[in-house]
Enzyme design. Structure first.
Site, short mmCIF file in Angstrom:
data_model
loop_
_atom_site.label_atom_id
_atom_site.label_comp_id
_atom_site.label_asym_id
_atom_site.label_seq_id
_atom_site.Cartn_x
_atom_site.Cartn_y
_atom_site.Cartn_z
N ASP A 1 1.13 -1.44 0.01
CA ASP A 1 -0.43 0.04 0.30
C ASP A 1 1.02 1.54 0.11
O ASP A 1 1.92 1.30 0.98
CB ASP A 1 -0.80 0.09 1.34
CG ASP A 1 -1.75 0.84 1.36
OD1 ASP A 1 -3.33 1.14 0.48
OD2 ASP A 1 -1.85 2.18 2.18
N GLU B 1 1.46 -0.39 -4.92
CA GLU B 1 0.36 0.27 -5.72
C GLU B 1 1.19 2.43 -5.35
O GLU B 1 1.76 2.13 -4.22
CB GLU B 1 -0.87 0.47 -4.62
CG GLU B 1 -1.61 2.08 -4.51
CD GLU B 1 -2.66 2.68 -4.03
OE1 GLU B 1 -3.64 2.81 -3.49
OE2 GLU B 1 -1.70 2.12 -2.49
C1 GLC Z 1 -4.88 2.81 -0.15
C2 GLC Z 1 -5.31 2.00 -0.81
C3 GLC Z 1 -6.93 3.08 0.52
C4 GLC Z 1 -6.61 3.64 1.62
C5 GLC Z 1 -5.43 4.39 2.10
C6 GLC Z 1 -4.86 4.27 3.19
O1 GLC Z 1 -4.75 4.31 -1.04
O2 GLC Z 1 -5.43 1.52 -0.97
O3 GLC Z 1 -8.00 2.22 -0.01
O4 GLC Z 1 -6.97 4.34 2.29
O5 GLC Z 1 -3.65 3.76 1.00
O6 GLC Z 1 -4.09 3.29 3.42
#
Ligand code: GLC
Length: 550
Positions: free
Chosen positions: A200, A242
């Site tokens: 993440d 991500e």
């Molecule tokens: C990422 C996740 C999202 C979350 C954020 C904070 O963007 O995809 O769902 O709210 O991280 O951890």
């Protein structure tokens, strides 16, 4: 077959709490998921990505952990998790988990200790400032729901940094102890048997935050360290990150240890996501052709993860204003469908007017493009969203299994459910559910099963090279090909609504026995590839040749 399992995988993402509830308390759990593994095996997915499973006050759907070494008791126990890994492995399914280490929950014992005293051993695990930083109203990820990135903590008598919500204080990655802890967390889960992590918020993990500097430096070397660590512990483990960053930054995330990537294995292709939505909205493949042309070359072992929908809003922020407006006008015209001024909080089926042909076209296109496809739970049956729920919860309603109360998700009273099941309108569980579709080979679910099976017989899609076929084509039609050691696949997708005829005869010299392996309808034989009929919103996946030497 290629060496790297993730290049030929089909990844299915789900949130345990909304998937299947085995004990009737209204919350989905690991045992419920175990009971659905046969469904996933039949669907043909080869890897599941679980949204965060750690104990959490759940203020951001689990993206706010209080203990990285456990499973939230609402979902089950560590024992259940080990059983899940075993049962999944028996079915040839790998499991990867969300690793959310940019921040913790503010209820995490580390933060509780850190805020309690400047002398706490954990004080330096977070990022503090004595003064109010000038940039505290910059860099919010959730504008509208969050109005600052630094908040004052009265107990600590200092400001702390939080890139996301206020209850998610960022960990201080400049602190070697924190880095060691992250590695320990990874080792723990690898040892249990996960096949890797969906990491993440990676651009923020590597940020070396300086109060007052909204463009703090980034330490890319930390990614190299993590990759090395993971690989030492488990050679085939994968990091799927991500990192929704500027395209020219992406190669740096893959890393380049002399041609073979030394950082992240797989990155979500956010650019392609926006461009796919734009191409569908404009019925024009131009932006996808651009994407195929200008995607940076990946190091060996580097791979894209493609998606149409995930658990967040569709982020259109990398499109131009005109492009974004076109997508919004078509797929998210009402204000309640939009989020953070940049995205759409809807599922795909309702965005495409529940038009079965259009849904097939969109998914056939995503799955045929370069990379490893990621499919969000419920999309395989065409679930809808619930716009009466707040924010991103609209697209996080429980899986619709059957005609039974609560869509077969849980036997609890409806008011006890973690989130309401969709029970009205054309997407209600009475109309859209697994049981109904399983009985009907013509259903969307039946189609997904066939499409995924076809994909798995065409490893050149994941492991080969994908290019645009640059020949004159009718408006709205995209032609691309995937070449790999196993042979060549050719794909036609008609984003427009007119029936057309396509001439691909220039490919004839390469074709040994061209045959349609997947199409929206029974077309005439492929023949000499010179008069290929293609209906409006139609698609044809054609195997051009198969290499028998591999
Ligand atoms: C990422 C996740 C999202 C979350 C954020 C904070 O963007 O995809 O769902 O709210 O991280 O951890």
């Amino acid at each position: 077959m290629g060496d790297r399992w993730y290049s030929e995988a089909v990844i299915y993402c789900l949130d345990v709490e909304t998937y299947a509830d085995s004990d009737g308390d209204g919350v989905g759990d690991i045992r419920g998921l175990i009971g659905r593994l046969d469904y996933l095996a039949r669907l043909g997915v080869t890897c599941i990505w679980l949204s965060p499973i750690h104990p959490s006050p759940n203020k951001d759907d689990g993206y706010d952990a209080t203990d990285f070494y456990n499973v939230d008791p609402r979902l089950g126990t560590l024992g259940d998790f080990a059983e899940l890994l075993h049962q999944a492995q028996n079915r040839g399914i790998r499991v990867i988990i969300d690793l959310v280490v940019n921040h913790t929950s503010d209820e995490h014992p580390w933060f509780q200790s850190a805020r309690s005293s400047p002398d706490s051993a954990y004080r330096d695990w977070y990022i503090w400032s004595e003064e109010a930083p000038d940039d505290r109203h910059q860099g919010m990820v959730f504008p509208g729901e969050q109005n600052e990135t630094w908040s004052y903590d009265r107990t600590a008598k200092a400001w702390y940094y939080h890139r996301f919500y206020k209850f998610q204080p960022d960990l201080n990655m400049a602190n070697p102890k924190v880095r060691e802890e992250v590695k320990k967390i990874m080792s723990f889960w690898l040892q249990l048997g996960v096949s890797g992590f969906r990491m993440d918020a990676v651009p923020f993990i590597i940020e070396l935050t300086e109060p007052g500097n909204p463009n703090s430096p980034k330490d890319m070397e930390f990614l190299t360290e993590l990759r090395q660590h993971v690989q030492w512990r488990r050679g085939d483990a994968v990091l799927l990150a991500e990192a929704n960053v500027e395209p020219d930054q992406l190669p740096v995330y893959f890393g380049d240890g002399s041609g073979s990537g030394n950082r992240i294995h797989m990155l979500f292709d956010f650019m392609l996501n926006g461009r796919l939505m734009l191409a569908l909205a404009r019925e024009d493949p131009e932006t996808i052709i651009d994407a195929l042309r200008d995607t940076p070359k990946l190091p060996t072992g580097g791979q894209w993860a493609t998606f149409l929908r995930n658990h967040d809003e569709i982020d259109l922020s990398r499109l131009t204003t005109d492009q974004r407006n076109d997508v919004l006008a078509k797929f998210g015209p009402d204000e309640e469908m939009q989020l953070y001024g940049r995205g759409i909080r809807r599922r795909l089926a309702p965005m495409l007017g529940n038009d079965r042909r259009h849904i097939e076209l969109a998914y056939a296109l995503q799955f045929s493009l370069r990379g490893t496809p990621v499919l969000r739970y419920g999309e395989e049956i065409g679930m809808g969203e619930d716009l009466s729920l707040k924010g991103r919860d609209a697209i996080r309603t429980p899986m619709q299994w059957s005609y039974q109360p609560n869509g077969g998700f849980s036997t609890a009273e409806p008011e006890k459910l973690v989130r309401p099941v969709l029970d009205t309108g054309e997407f209600s569980y009475e109309k859209v559910n697994v049981t109904a579709q399983r009985k009907d080979p013509r259903s969307l679910l039946g189609w997904f099963e066939r499409m995924i099976r076809t994909l798995r017989e065409a490893p050149e899609i994941g492991s080969g090279s994908t290019t645009h076929i640059d020949v004159p084509l009718p408006a709205g039609v995209l032609a691309h090909r995937a070449d790999g050691p196993t042979g060549t696949m050719v794909f036609l997708h008609n984003l427009g609504t007119e029936d057309v005829e396509v001439d691909l005869s220039t490919l004839q010299p390469e074709a040994d026995l061209p045959v349609d392996v997947l199409s929206d309808r029974g077309y005439d034989e492929v023949g000499k590839l010179d008069r290929l009929k293609l209906a409006g919103h139609g698609y044809r996946w054609i195997r051009l040749c198969r290499s028998w030497s591999v």
